[in-house]
Write a protein that holds these residues in place. Structure first.
Motif, PDB file in Angstrom:
ATOM      1  N   VAL A   1      18.528  -4.870 -12.967  1.00 54.21           N
ATOM      2  CA  VAL A   1      18.667  -3.791 -13.940  1.00 54.21           C
ATOM      3  C   VAL A   1      18.138  -4.257 -15.300  1.00 54.21           C
ATOM      4  O   VAL A   1      18.433  -5.366 -15.757  1.00 54.21           O
ATOM      5  CB  VAL A   1      20.142  -3.360 -14.041  1.00 54.21           C
ATOM      6  N   GLY A   2      17.342  -3.398 -15.930  1.00 54.97           N
ATOM      7  CA  GLY A   2      16.754  -3.706 -17.221  1.00 54.97           C
ATOM      8  C   GLY A   2      15.309  -4.156 -17.155  1.00 54.97           C
ATOM      9  O   GLY A   2      14.611  -4.159 -18.179  1.00 54.97           O
ATOM     10  N   ASP A   3      14.842  -4.549 -15.967  1.00 55.15           N
ATOM     11  CA  ASP A   3      13.435  -4.954 -15.829  1.00 55.15           C
ATOM     12  C   ASP A   3      12.508  -3.776 -16.103  1.00 55.15           C
ATOM     13  O   ASP A   3      12.816  -2.629 -15.750  1.00 55.15           O
ATOM     14  CB  ASP A   3      13.160  -5.479 -14.412  1.00 55.15           C
ATOM     15  N   HIS A   4      11.367  -4.064 -16.709  1.00 53.82           N
ATOM     16  CA  HIS A   4      10.297  -3.081 -16.860  1.00 53.82           C
ATOM     17  C   HIS A   4       9.319  -3.269 -15.706  1.00 53.82           C
ATOM     18  O   HIS A   4       8.908  -4.400 -15.412  1.00 53.82           O
ATOM     19  CB  HIS A   4       9.574  -3.264 -18.194  1.00 53.82           C
ATOM     20  N   VAL A   5       8.953  -2.166 -15.072  1.00 51.98           N
ATOM     21  CA  VAL A   5       8.124  -2.254 -13.877  1.00 51.98           C
ATOM     22  C   VAL A   5       7.038  -1.195 -13.887  1.00 51.98           C
ATOM     23  O   VAL A   5       7.137  -0.173 -14.574  1.00 51.98           O
ATOM     24  CB  VAL A   5       8.967  -2.092 -12.590  1.00 51.98           C
ATOM     25  N   VAL A   6       5.997  -1.460 -13.098  1.00 52.82           N
ATOM     26  CA  VAL A   6       4.964  -0.473 -12.838  1.00 52.82           C
ATOM     27  C   VAL A   6       4.901  -0.266 -11.326  1.00 52.82           C
ATOM     28  O   VAL A   6       5.108  -1.217 -10.549  1.00 52.82           O
ATOM     29  CB  VAL A   6       3.589  -0.920 -13.391  1.00 52.82           C
ATOM     30  N   GLY A   7       4.694   0.972 -10.905  1.00 56.53           N
ATOM     31  CA  GLY A   7       4.598   1.273  -9.484  1.00 56.53           C
ATOM     32  C   GLY A   7       3.155   1.463  -9.056  1.00 56.53           C
ATOM     33  O   GLY A   7       2.309   1.862  -9.855  1.00 56.53           O
ATOM     34  N   SER A   8       2.883   1.162  -7.789  1.00 59.41           N
ATOM     35  CA  SER A   8       1.539   1.342  -7.242  1.00 59.41           C
ATOM     36  C   SER A   8       1.618   2.075  -5.919  1.00 59.41           C
ATOM     37  O   SER A   8       2.578   1.917  -5.157  1.00 59.41           O
ATOM     38  CB  SER A   8       0.856  -0.011  -7.032  1.00 59.41           C
ATOM     39  N   LEU A   9       0.583   2.869  -5.631  1.00 56.27           N
ATOM     40  CA  LEU A   9       0.540   3.587  -4.368  1.00 56.27           C
ATOM     41  C   LEU A   9       0.179   2.695  -3.185  1.00 56.27           C
ATOM     42  O   LEU A   9       0.162   3.162  -2.037  1.00 56.27           O
ATOM     43  CB  LEU A   9      -0.424   4.773  -4.430  1.00 56.27           C
ATOM     44  N   ILE A  10      -0.114   1.422  -3.405  1.00 61.05           N
ATOM     45  CA  ILE A  10      -0.359   0.512  -2.288  1.00 61.05           C
ATOM     46  C   ILE A  10       0.973   0.209  -1.616  1.00 61.05           C
ATOM     47  O   ILE A  10       1.837  -0.464  -2.173  1.00 61.05           O
ATOM     48  CB  ILE A  10      -1.032  -0.798  -2.755  1.00 61.05           C
ATOM     49  N   GLN A  11       1.155   0.730  -0.413  1.00 62.97           N
ATOM     50  CA  GLN A  11       2.384   0.529   0.347  1.00 62.97           C
ATOM     51  C   GLN A  11       2.186  -0.663   1.288  1.00 62.97           C
ATOM     52  O   GLN A  11       1.326  -0.623   2.159  1.00 62.97           O
ATOM     53  CB  GLN A  11       2.725   1.785   1.153  1.00 62.97           C
ATOM     54  N   SER A  12       2.983  -1.688   1.132  1.00 63.55           N
ATOM     55  CA  SER A  12       2.798  -2.900   1.926  1.00 63.55           C
ATOM     56  C   SER A  12       4.119  -3.365   2.523  1.00 63.55           C
ATOM     57  O   SER A  12       5.135  -3.428   1.832  1.00 63.55           O
ATOM     58  CB  SER A  12       2.196  -4.013   1.063  1.00 63.55           C
ATOM     59  N   CYS A  13       4.069  -3.699   3.809  1.00 64.05           N
ATOM     60  CA  CYS A  13       5.281  -4.150   4.503  1.00 64.05           C
ATOM     61  C   CYS A  13       5.645  -5.581   4.120  1.00 64.05           C
ATOM     62  O   CYS A  13       6.802  -5.985   4.203  1.00 64.05           O
ATOM     63  CB  CYS A  13       5.093  -4.045   6.010  1.00 64.05           C
ATOM     64  N   GLY A  14       4.644  -6.374   3.716  1.00 61.12           N
ATOM     65  CA  GLY A  14       4.892  -7.742   3.305  1.00 61.12           C
ATOM     66  C   GLY A  14       4.893  -8.759   4.413  1.00 61.12           C
ATOM     67  O   GLY A  14       4.989  -9.963   4.151  1.00 61.12           O
ATOM     68  N   SER A  15       4.730  -8.309   5.667  1.00 56.67           N
ATOM     69  CA  SER A  15       4.842  -9.267   6.773  1.00 56.67           C
ATOM     70  C   SER A  15       3.733  -9.168   7.811  1.00 56.67           C
ATOM     71  O   SER A  15       3.653 -10.015   8.698  1.00 56.67           O
ATOM     72  CB  SER A  15       6.192  -9.093   7.472  1.00 56.67           C
ATOM     73  N   CYS A  16       2.849  -8.163   7.733  1.00 61.69           N
ATOM     74  CA  CYS A  16       1.758  -8.076   8.697  1.00 61.69           C
ATOM     75  C   CYS A  16       0.662  -9.069   8.333  1.00 61.69           C
ATOM     76  O   CYS A  16       0.670  -9.673   7.262  1.00 61.69           O
ATOM     77  CB  CYS A  16       1.195  -6.652   8.774  1.00 61.69           C
ATOM     78  N   VAL A  17      -0.328  -9.225   9.216  1.00 63.51           N
ATOM     79  CA  VAL A  17      -1.375 -10.211   8.985  1.00 63.51           C
ATOM     80  C   VAL A  17      -2.160  -9.922   7.708  1.00 63.51           C
ATOM     81  O   VAL A  17      -2.575 -10.849   6.995  1.00 63.51           O
ATOM     82  CB  VAL A  17      -2.319 -10.297  10.209  1.00 63.51           C
ATOM     83  N   HIS A  18      -2.342  -8.641   7.366  1.00 61.85           N
ATOM     84  CA  HIS A  18      -3.086  -8.307   6.162  1.00 61.85           C
ATOM     85  C   HIS A  18      -2.274  -8.629   4.904  1.00 61.85           C
ATOM     86  O   HIS A  18      -2.812  -9.179   3.929  1.00 61.85           O
ATOM     87  CB  HIS A  18      -3.496  -6.843   6.171  1.00 61.85           C
TER      88      HIS A  18
END
Length: 365
Positions: A79-96
């Motif tokens: 809570v309190g972090d400043h963030v930017v969002g992106s439309l790149i949806q990534s699972c974080g675990s596939c080969v790519h």
């Protein structure tokens, strides 16, 4: 919360009250502070692309804001972090995702809720489609942590919002896909809000010359202020001949941010032997024609570039640092700031060639 919703094809954007759920799992609840108007969202509102994007929907995919709550599995934000969002949806675990190619993630749905779970967004008890798993045209946003990047707290909101799409798409094509090196020649075709970031990327790379091509003198003047060493108005000048004269036969890298067939053919002709054409702009009908024989005979490569081949957790912090150090232009991209209630009017403003980007920064009116 208040949100600017599109209810059907060609029905515009309308301010409404909708419901947003609490964060679960690795979701982050964000108070939206700025949201850019990208023409891609307008295209969805006008065409829906054969049902690819269900309507009604909450769109908006260039958001920035402050974290106000997190799900129990969130590890990257508080809570309190400043963030930017992106439309790149990534699972974080596939080969790519594991090889820094999250922009072509094999399981992008991992950033959304599963069937049977409560919808993130609803209206009158019915689910509301969340565009690109973001929905930035609203007071709040509920997003998986993989689509967010932490930002310095002293970075202005309007400029931060542009990082999630226009900046990474435009500059990423130059720095990631083409890997432009110092002294190499670059042509940027189309100097709108995305193409100008291509110019900025070429400046960061140390390219020379940097040639901007457009049909509007006003846009070309802006491109010069961004670092273009030469400008060509292709409406009244043969751009292919001009590029060949400037570069001594053709450029090493040509980036097409327009996407129309006729423009693409000229763009390929601007490429020198052994050089590359990079396709970023989207054709309105999805169909383009290119003279492949020319590419074969002169060893020219043709590459499609998705989202600037960007890895957001690596690239967005880099662009924010460059901006904060005065080495990447973002202030000049923000032409108009509007309230959430005027999204439809904001898209009308974008018809003016002198307007580069419109950003929502007032979410109370």
């Amino acid at each position: 919360m208040k949100a600017s919703v599109t209810n059907g094809t060609g029905m515009g954007f309308v301010l409404e009250d909708i419901d947003i759920d609490e964060p679960i799992g690795a979701e982050v609840l964000i108070q939206v502070k700025a949201s850019g108007l990208c023409r891609s969202d307008l295209s969805i509102q006008e065409h829906a692309f054969g049902g690819l994007y269900p309507l009604p929907a909450l769109l908006g995919h260039e958001p920035a804001g402050e974290v106000i709550a997190t799900g129990p599995d969130v590890t990257d934000f508080q809570v309190g972090d400043h963030v930017v969002g992106s439309l790149i949806q990534s699972c974080g675990s596939c080969v790519h995702c594991l090889t820094e190619r999250s922009y072509i993630c094999q399981n992008p749905a991992a950033t959304t809720r599963r069937e049977g779970q409560r919808p993130r967004l609803s209206r009158g008890g019915e689910p509301l489609f969340q565009g690109f798993a973001l929905g930035g045209f609203a007071q709040q946003m509920l997003v998986h942590q993989n689509q967010l990047v932490k930002l310095p707290k002293d970075m202005p909101w309007a400029q931060a919002a542009l990082l999630g799409c226009g900046v990474i798409t435009g500059a990423g094509a130059v720095l990631n896909r083409a890997n432009v090196r110092q002294g190499e020649s670059v042509v940027v075709v189309g100097t709108g809000g995305v193409g100008l970031n291509g110019v900025s990327g070429a400046v960061v790379a140390g390219a020379n010359p940097i040639i901007a091509v457009d049909v509007e003198d006003s846009k070309l003047e802006v491109a010069k202020s961004f670092g273009a060493t030469h400008v060509i108005n292709s409406r009244n000048t043969n751009a292919v001949d001009a590029v060949k004269e400037i570069t001594g036969g053709g450029a090493q890298h040509v980036f097409d941010y327009v996407g129309h067939s006729a423009v693409l053919q000229d763009s390929l002709a601007m490429v020198g032997s052994g050089g590359g054409l990079y396709l970023i702009g989207a054709s309105p009908d999805g169909a383009v024609t290119l003279p492949v024989v020319e590419a074969e005979n002169f060893s020219k490569s043709i590459s499609g570039v998705n989202m600037g081949a960007s890895t957001i957790k690596r690239d967005i912090p880099m662009y924010s640092r460059l901006y904060m150090d005065g080495r990447f232009k973002l202030d000049e991209l923000v032409s108009v700031q509007i309230p959430l209630s005027e999204v439809q009017q904001g898209y009308e403003l974008l018809k003016d060639s002198s307007v580069i980007r419109v950003v929502i920064t007032d979410f109370e009116n």
